[in-house]
Scaffold this active site. Structure first.
Site, mmCIF file in Angstrom:
data_model
loop_
_atom_site.group_PDB
_atom_site.id
_atom_site.type_symbol
_atom_site.label_atom_id
_atom_site.label_comp_id
_atom_site.label_asym_id
_atom_site.label_seq_id
_atom_site.Cartn_x
_atom_site.Cartn_y
_atom_site.Cartn_z
ATOM 1 N N GLY A 11 20.292 56.531 -124.345
ATOM 2 C CA GLY A 11 19.002 56.500 -123.901
ATOM 3 C C GLY A 11 18.435 56.470 -125.459
ATOM 4 O O GLY A 11 19.123 56.877 -126.525
ATOM 5 N N GLY A 13 15.231 57.944 -127.075
ATOM 6 C CA GLY A 13 13.938 58.733 -126.995
ATOM 7 C C GLY A 13 12.974 58.926 -127.949
ATOM 8 O O GLY A 13 13.130 58.208 -129.244
ATOM 9 N N THR A 14 11.963 59.826 -128.301
ATOM 10 C CA THR A 14 11.152 60.033 -129.169
ATOM 11 C C THR A 14 11.972 60.437 -130.644
ATOM 12 O O THR A 14 11.301 59.886 -131.401
ATOM 13 C CB THR A 14 10.283 61.285 -128.750
ATOM 14 N N CYS A 15 12.690 61.302 -130.557
ATOM 15 C CA CYS A 15 13.275 61.833 -131.684
ATOM 16 C C CYS A 15 14.670 61.265 -132.012
ATOM 17 O O CYS A 15 15.202 61.399 -133.057
ATOM 18 C CB CYS A 15 13.459 63.269 -131.504
ATOM 19 N N SER A 17 18.343 58.857 -130.776
ATOM 20 C CA SER A 17 19.082 57.954 -129.627
ATOM 21 C C SER A 17 20.310 58.723 -129.294
ATOM 22 O O SER A 17 20.937 59.429 -130.188
ATOM 23 C CB SER A 17 19.591 56.872 -130.646
ATOM 24 N N ASP A 125 8.082 69.868 -121.343
ATOM 25 C CA ASP A 125 8.133 68.102 -121.209
ATOM 26 C C ASP A 125 8.999 67.880 -119.932
ATOM 27 O O ASP A 125 10.157 67.179 -120.054
ATOM 28 C CB ASP A 125 8.548 67.643 -122.496
HETATM 29 N N1 LIG Z 1 23.505 65.527 -122.593
HETATM 30 C C1 LIG Z 1 23.275 64.332 -122.114
HETATM 31 N N2 LIG Z 1 24.119 63.603 -121.294
HETATM 32 C C2 LIG Z 1 24.091 62.252 -120.810
HETATM 33 N N3 LIG Z 1 22.857 61.833 -121.178
HETATM 34 C C3 LIG Z 1 21.727 62.472 -121.839
HETATM 35 C C4 LIG Z 1 22.131 63.858 -122.398
HETATM 36 N N4 LIG Z 1 21.171 63.865 -123.386
HETATM 37 C C5 LIG Z 1 20.283 63.037 -123.227
HETATM 38 N N5 LIG Z 1 20.706 62.020 -122.414
HETATM 39 C C6 LIG Z 1 20.176 60.735 -121.987
HETATM 40 O O1 LIG Z 1 19.086 60.330 -123.408
HETATM 41 C C7 LIG Z 1 17.907 60.365 -122.777
HETATM 42 C C8 LIG Z 1 16.991 60.847 -124.030
HETATM 43 O O2 LIG Z 1 17.572 61.972 -124.400
HETATM 44 P P1 LIG Z 1 16.358 62.797 -124.957
HETATM 45 O O3 LIG Z 1 15.316 63.316 -123.739
HETATM 46 O O4 LIG Z 1 17.034 64.471 -125.239
HETATM 47 O O5 LIG Z 1 16.008 62.364 -126.237
HETATM 48 P P2 LIG Z 1 14.445 62.418 -126.778
HETATM 49 O O6 LIG Z 1 14.450 61.462 -127.989
HETATM 50 O O7 LIG Z 1 14.163 63.964 -126.818
HETATM 51 O O8 LIG Z 1 13.515 61.700 -125.662
HETATM 52 P P3 LIG Z 1 12.038 61.749 -125.223
HETATM 53 O O9 LIG Z 1 11.384 60.665 -125.515
HETATM 54 O O10 LIG Z 1 12.208 61.889 -123.458
HETATM 55 O O11 LIG Z 1 11.593 63.159 -125.505
HETATM 56 C C9 LIG Z 1 17.806 61.027 -121.608
HETATM 57 O O12 LIG Z 1 16.588 60.788 -120.658
HETATM 58 C C10 LIG Z 1 19.086 60.950 -120.862
HETATM 59 O O13 LIG Z 1 19.087 60.039 -120.037
#
Ligand SMILES: Nc1ncnc2c1ncn2[C@@H]1O[C@H](COP(=O)(O)OP(=O)(O)OP(=O)(O)O)[C@@H](O)[C@H]1O
Length: 488
Positions: A11, A13-15, A17, A125
């Site tokens: 994924g 995400g915001t902060c 990858s 969130d």
């Molecule tokens: N421990 C994990 N195991 C498997 N997949 C994960 C895990 N942590 C995160 N992911 C995948 O990565 C994606 C993004 O992770 P995360 O939400 O922690 O990142 P973020 O940068 O904070 O994103 P957001 O934009 O949702 O705030 C999640 O939606 C999930 O699909």
């Protein structure tokens, strides 16, 4: 990070990858989140919301942060790996979940949330993408926006993904509470039944409008501190008969409906005399047994939403057992059949820009990918109404069994290899931690760039394990993967 082999991206995400990776030494599969911004000091890392909250939260239904690695000013979180997120599961699902399956998921999610709230944090969130699932276990993830309950308002204006955003946040209330998480729980619960978001707003105003069509006219006094309450005036110019939730979610039991939204008491729109009678009896029984009855997850008023602990006492999770004349937990589906089939077509992506506050750990421009709704039965309802009608833990700080050996480090130095250091995520007062407590703030271990800060680059520490299992509720499904208690 040399110990990890990246296998694939999970994924973006915001902060950061997120990648699926394998620990080369142990063959353990993990999820590595590489933060997008640079981190020049350990203090910055330790001040991150995600680190501060996850160090304190140790629960089977909260994702386990196993290590933090800082290397070349880049920060990596090593998490236990989960196979799916709930968003993927819902989208790929061909048929509705059985209510037992939903109950199993919800009960775990609520237990994780209750633990979080009890320990003074709220998530801010919650959404299906942040609920990770492996087999029958669900864990709350992404604590990037988590906040301490006791922290002082005013809070950041824009938090949480719009579809799961509570009205007080949409109305820019300056002080919101863990009740915003409970709103999101209600939205996720409804979505588990319908497989479609219940409030799929296309803008903040549309979000309020979608809520309005389901809940009806709000009580204006519910938002004394809202900066933007005028938004409500512009949509609620006419008294609106709220939707009948039993029609919107036909496969949900009365108990599930009762947990999500006020039906009989307070608002019209509850269809049918029979339903009315049953619900009256239900509410009466709740009164007798002191089970909260008027508290509903999707209430305009945050004070009228039940806490996570209260939800777990709701008849959705309990049933009267006539033999012993007492309330007992309802059976949970075990294990859940949450297998993903073929991936469906990719949904449209929409970019949200979030503006965060100026506190150090708020200081970033959040970019979030939200998925536009496909036309759903809910959409159709919204449209039809029209505006006029308005380890077990093995406590896994496993430190990956890693001991940072002096020799290794010295050798690495000689060859100019950058070493990184790993820090336990157990609370600093944990008596079995062998590393110096103050290291959490003074750690710097990249041997090249920050040798002036913190301990010697050759310093190493291993973590003792670990705390007892913290299963704290009788109806958490103890399934095979749990019972094995494997060290993730
Ligand atoms: N421990 C994990 N195991 C498997 N997949 C994960 C895990 N942590 C995160 N992911 C995948 O990565 C994606 C993004 O992770 P995360 O939400 O922690 O990142 P973020 O940068 O904070 O994103 P957001 O934009 O949702 O705030 C999640 O939606 C999930 O699909």
């Amino acid at each position: 990070m040399e110990r990890y082999k990246i296998l694939k991206e999970l994924g973006d995400g915001t902060c950061g990858s997120v990648y699926k990776a394998m620990n080369i030494e142990t063959s353990e599969i993990v999820a590595v989140k590489k933060m997008k911004r640079k981190f020049y000091f350990w203090e910055e890392c330790m001040n991150l919301r995600e680190v501060k909250s996850l160090r304190k939260l140790n629960h089977p239904n909260i994702i386990k942060l196993k290590e933090i690695v800082r290397e070349n000013n880049e920060l990596f979180f090593i998490f236990e790996y989960m196979e799916h997120n709930l968003y993927q599961i819902i989208r790929e699902r061909q048929r509705p979940f059985a209510e037992e399956e939903i109950r199993g998921l919800m009960s775990q999610m609520l237990q994780g949330l209750a633990h979080m709230h009890r320990n003074g944090y709220f998530h801010r969130d919650l959404k299906p993408e942040n609920l990770l699932v492996t087999n029958d276990i669900i864990k709350i993830a992404d604590f990037g926006l988590a906040r301490e309950v006791m922290s002082m308002p005013p809070f950041t204006d824009y938090v949480s993904t719009r579809w799961y955003r509570a009205p007080e946040v949409l109305l820019q209330s300056s002080s919101y509470t863990p009740a915003i998480d409970m709103w999101a729980v209600g939205a996720v619960l409804a979505e588990l039944f319908t497989l479609c978001p219940i409030f799929p707003g296309e803008s903040e105003m549309d979000q309020l409008y979608k809520i309005y069509t389901v809940l009806g006219t709000p009580d204006w006094s519910s938002f004394p501190e809202a900066k933007n309450v005028s938004r409500l005036f512009s949509i609620s110019y006419a008294e609106l008969v709220p939707a009948n939730l039993s029609e919107l979610i036909p496969n949900a039991s009365l108990e599930a409906i009762d947990l999500i939204k006020v039906g009989f008491f307070g608002q019209p729109g509850f269809g049918g005399y029979f339903d009315l009678l049953i619900l009256t009896v239900l509410n009466l029984v709740c009164s007798i047994y002191c089970i909260p009855k008027l508290q509903k997850l999707c209430s305009w008023d945050p004070l009228k939403r039940p806490t996570a602990d209260q939800c777990l006492q709701h008849p959705f999770f309990y049933v009267m057992c006539p033999q012993v004349d007492t309330w007992i937990p309802r059976p949970l589906e075990d294990p859940l059949q949450l297998k993903l089939n073929n991936m469906s077509a990719k949904p449209n992506l929409e970019l949200n820009l979030w503006d965060f506050g100026t506190k150090s750990d708020d200081c970033f421009l959040g970019l979030t990918l939200a998925v536009n709704p496909s036309v759903s039965n809910l959409d159709m309802v919204h449209k039809a109404k029209g505006p006029g009608e308005v380890h077990l833990f093995s406590n896994l700080v496993v430190m990956s069994n890693f001991t940072f050996s002096t020799n290794k480090a010295t050798e690495a130095n000689r060859f100019g290899i950058v070493f990184s250091v790993f820090w336990s995520l157990l609370p600093p007062d944990h008596h079995r931690i062998m590393a110096p407590v103050e290291s959490s703030l003074s750690l710097s271990f990249s041997t090249i760039s920050h040798s002036s800060v913190g301990v010697s680059p050759s310093a190493g520490f291993a973590m003792a394990s670990l705390q007892p299992n913290m299963l704290d509720s009788s109806f958490l499904p103890l399934t095979s993967s749990f019972q094995q208690g494997r060290c993730l």
